[in-house]
Write a protein that holds these residues in place. Structure first.
Motif, PDB file in Angstrom:
ATOM      1  N   LEU A   1       3.184   0.136   7.789  1.00 46.18           N
ATOM      2  CA  LEU A   1       3.996  -1.022   8.147  1.00 46.18           C
ATOM      3  C   LEU A   1       5.439  -0.608   8.394  1.00 46.18           C
ATOM      4  O   LEU A   1       5.959   0.292   7.732  1.00 46.18           O
ATOM      5  CB  LEU A   1       3.932  -2.083   7.042  1.00 46.18           C
ATOM      6  N   ALA A   2       6.069  -1.291   9.350  1.00 43.64           N
ATOM      7  CA  ALA A   2       7.469  -1.024   9.682  1.00 43.64           C
ATOM      8  C   ALA A   2       8.170  -2.336   9.970  1.00 43.64           C
ATOM      9  O   ALA A   2       7.568  -3.279  10.515  1.00 43.64           O
ATOM     10  CB  ALA A   2       7.561  -0.106  10.898  1.00 43.64           C
ATOM     11  N   LEU A   3       9.461  -2.399   9.608  1.00 41.53           N
ATOM     12  CA  LEU A   3      10.228  -3.623   9.854  1.00 41.53           C
ATOM     13  C   LEU A   3      10.635  -3.748  11.315  1.00 41.53           C
ATOM     14  O   LEU A   3      10.805  -4.859  11.819  1.00 41.53           O
ATOM     15  CB  LEU A   3      11.477  -3.644   8.968  1.00 41.53           C
ATOM     16  N   GLN A   4      10.826  -2.620  12.002  1.00 42.29           N
ATOM     17  CA  GLN A   4      11.114  -2.619  13.438  1.00 42.29           C
ATOM     18  C   GLN A   4      10.071  -1.781  14.149  1.00 42.29           C
ATOM     19  O   GLN A   4       9.443  -0.901  13.537  1.00 42.29           O
ATOM     20  CB  GLN A   4      12.505  -2.026  13.726  1.00 42.29           C
ATOM     21  N   ARG A   5       9.876  -2.051  15.422  1.00 40.80           N
ATOM     22  CA  ARG A   5       8.926  -1.240  16.179  1.00 40.80           C
ATOM     23  C   ARG A   5       9.405   0.214  16.159  1.00 40.80           C
ATOM     24  O   ARG A   5      10.510   0.518  16.611  1.00 40.80           O
ATOM     25  CB  ARG A   5       8.804  -1.733  17.620  1.00 40.80           C
ATOM     26  N   PRO A   6       8.580   1.112  15.644  1.00 39.14           N
ATOM     27  CA  PRO A   6       9.013   2.505  15.533  1.00 39.14           C
ATOM     28  C   PRO A   6       9.033   3.199  16.897  1.00 39.14           C
ATOM     29  O   PRO A   6       8.280   2.854  17.799  1.00 39.14           O
ATOM     30  CB  PRO A   6       7.967   3.130  14.608  1.00 39.14           C
ATOM     31  N   SER A   7       9.915   4.155  17.032  1.00 41.61           N
ATOM     32  CA  SER A   7       9.974   4.967  18.244  1.00 41.61           C
ATOM     33  C   SER A   7       9.976   6.425  17.836  1.00 41.61           C
ATOM     34  O   SER A   7      10.234   6.770  16.673  1.00 41.61           O
ATOM     35  CB  SER A   7      11.240   4.641  19.047  1.00 41.61           C
ATOM     36  N   GLY A   8       9.651   7.298  18.794  1.00 37.37           N
ATOM     37  CA  GLY A   8       9.635   8.717  18.490  1.00 37.37           C
ATOM     38  C   GLY A   8       8.512   9.131  17.571  1.00 37.37           C
ATOM     39  O   GLY A   8       8.653  10.075  16.788  1.00 37.37           O
ATOM     40  N   ILE A   9       7.371   8.418  17.621  1.00 35.96           N
ATOM     41  CA  ILE A   9       6.205   8.794  16.811  1.00 35.96           C
ATOM     42  C   ILE A   9       5.017   8.980  17.740  1.00 35.96           C
ATOM     43  O   ILE A   9       4.999   8.502  18.878  1.00 35.96           O
ATOM     44  CB  ILE A   9       5.884   7.736  15.736  1.00 35.96           C
ATOM     45  N   SER A  10       4.011   9.700  17.260  1.00 35.50           N
ATOM     46  CA  SER A  10       2.849   9.995  18.094  1.00 35.50           C
ATOM     47  C   SER A  10       1.862   8.833  18.157  1.00 35.50           C
ATOM     48  O   SER A  10       1.047   8.762  19.078  1.00 35.50           O
ATOM     49  CB  SER A  10       2.138  11.249  17.576  1.00 35.50           C
ATOM     50  N   ALA A  11       1.885   7.939  17.175  1.00 36.20           N
ATOM     51  CA  ALA A  11       0.936   6.826  17.151  1.00 36.20           C
ATOM     52  C   ALA A  11       1.154   5.896  18.347  1.00 36.20           C
ATOM     53  O   ALA A  11       2.271   5.455  18.604  1.00 36.20           O
ATOM     54  CB  ALA A  11       1.078   6.048  15.855  1.00 36.20           C
ATOM     55  N   LEU A  12       0.089   5.620  19.079  1.00 34.65           N
ATOM     56  CA  LEU A  12       0.175   4.740  20.244  1.00 34.65           C
ATOM     57  C   LEU A  12      -0.049   3.280  19.894  1.00 34.65           C
ATOM     58  O   LEU A  12       0.430   2.387  20.595  1.00 34.65           O
ATOM     59  CB  LEU A  12      -0.866   5.158  21.287  1.00 34.65           C
ATOM     60  N   ASN A  13      -0.804   3.048  18.835  1.00 35.48           N
ATOM     61  CA  ASN A  13      -1.234   1.685  18.537  1.00 35.48           C
ATOM     62  C   ASN A  13      -0.324   1.051  17.489  1.00 35.48           C
ATOM     63  O   ASN A  13      -0.461   1.288  16.293  1.00 35.48           O
ATOM     64  CB  ASN A  13      -2.695   1.689  18.073  1.00 35.48           C
ATOM     65  N   VAL A  14       0.622   0.264  17.983  1.00 33.43           N
ATOM     66  CA  VAL A  14       1.581  -0.442  17.139  1.00 33.43           C
ATOM     67  C   VAL A  14       1.497  -1.920  17.500  1.00 33.43           C
ATOM     68  O   VAL A  14       1.732  -2.307  18.646  1.00 33.43           O
ATOM     69  CB  VAL A  14       3.015   0.074  17.355  1.00 33.43           C
TER      70      VAL A  14
END
Length: 362
Positions: free
Chosen positions: A284-297
């Motif tokens: 879980l994250a409070l903001q949409r994460p960037s700079g990560i390998s996961a595509l499914n957010v």
């Protein structure tokens, strides 16, 4: 077709007191060994007579202690597949299958061919059971039960005696059976993975009592059922449709929670499948994460937060779907999670069970 059951039965040191309704589809009786699952199935089959209660299938009363009615097994129109195939060793596969059809007094050659094709046993017809693998025996046992033209199919841990390779072999056939025959199935298992893959309805049983019953997606994503299922098996099921095969080797899926990308799935656009997302594979994250390998957010809303042994279960609303996340108490406090909050679910892994097309999760 609906199965309605409410029975009580006393054994030395054990009391069964169970009631539930099983709608069309696969209704899985899930619980630990000794919880009463097989006793329930045997009561439906007529192999044991409950002390009290009533069992009814689509208006036909199979057992009713109040009136004294008790249909013998051969008049119930119920097919039964046991842990072992229990095939006649002196008969060929064809003869074993025809025994089931003979029992139903049915002479429908087209249906015989359809079931043989459905279960992929056409090449086995001339063999005897001694020359079959465990998975092949179970497929033949399935065919024999179906060809008896049952109104209800009972399956008592049909994969329990198989190794993982044989289970992987037979699961797609069980999915085809669920999706293509329309036959109501009562399926006994203590494997959460099997239940998540096959069940449309789940009945949780513990110590002879029904703890919860309802649609598979609801039961699997309910924090209250996690202790029974096992924390490692808690999670969610999403219905998905293949929307596009993209040029970089990914498959785009449409779900009620939003788009999901997986490694290439070999199936036509428009194909429907089932996604399983374990709670332990959701961050879980409070903001949409960037700079990560996961595509499914996916953007989600916190429905509730349930502290428990080994962490906290967070139930999330994602469009018209529900996702479950398991995180630590420290992470929960650090994020300040509370019902109604908007957060982002990062899916680390997703497993796919269509008519079983494979797994992936970039």
């Amino acid at each position: 077709m609906m199965l309605k059951l409410a029975i009580r039965h006393e054994f030395p040191g054990f009391a069964l007191d169970a009631g539930f309704e099983a709608p069309p589809g696969v209704t899985a009786l899930f619980g630990k060994s000794g919880s009463g699952k097989t006793t329930i199935v045997n009561a439906v089959a007529g192999l044991m007579r409950p002390d009290q209660g009533r069992i009814e299938v689509d208006g036909l009363i199979l057992s009713d202690s109040a009136s004294g009615r008790f249909l013998p097994p051969h008049r119930r129109g119920v097919g039964y597949v046991f842990q072992e195939g229990r095939l006649f060793p002196h008969l060929t596969v064809r003869q074993n299958l025809l025994y089931g059809r003979w029992f139903a007094r049915m002479k429908d050659g087209a249906r015989f061919s359809r079931i043989v094709d459905l279960l992929g046993i056409g090449d086995l017809l001339a063999r005897r059971p001694g020359a079959l693998s465990g998975g092949e025996k179970q497929r033949v046992a399935l065919g024999r039960a179906i060809l008896s033209n049952p109104r209800l199919l009972l399956m008592d841990e049909p994969l329990a005696a198989l190794d993982e390779a044989r289970k992987a072999e037979i699961l797609p056939y069980l999915e085809r059976l669920r999706d293509e025959t329309g036959l109501p199935i009562l399926y006994v298992s203590h494997s959460a993975a099997e239940v998540a893959r096959l069940a449309t309805t789940i009945v949780l049983i513990e110590a002879g009592r029904v703890l919860a019953a309802g649609p598979a997606a609801t039961i699997l994503s309910d924090p209250a059922t996690a202790p029974v299922l096992g924390l490692r098996e808690a999670g969610a099921i999403l219905s998905a449709r293949i929307e596009a095969q993209e040029e970089d080797g990914l498959t785009r899926l449409a779900t009620g929670a939003g788009p999901v990308w997986l490694s290439r799935i070999t199936a036509a656009e428009g194909s429907h499948l089932r996604l399983r997302i374990l709670a332990q594979d959701v961050m879980l994250a409070l903001q949409r994460p960037s700079g990560i390998s996961a595509l499914n957010v996916l953007p989600v809303t916190v429905r509730d937060v349930t502290p428990g042994e080994g962490g906290v279960l967070v139930r999330l609303e994602a469009g018209d779907e529900v996702i479950l996340a398991r995180i630590t108490a420290r992470s929960t406090a650090g994020l300040g999670l509370a019902p109604g909050m908007r957060v982002y679910a990062v899916l680390k892994a997703v497993s796919v069970a269509p008519g079983s097309i494979g797994t992936g999760g970039p």
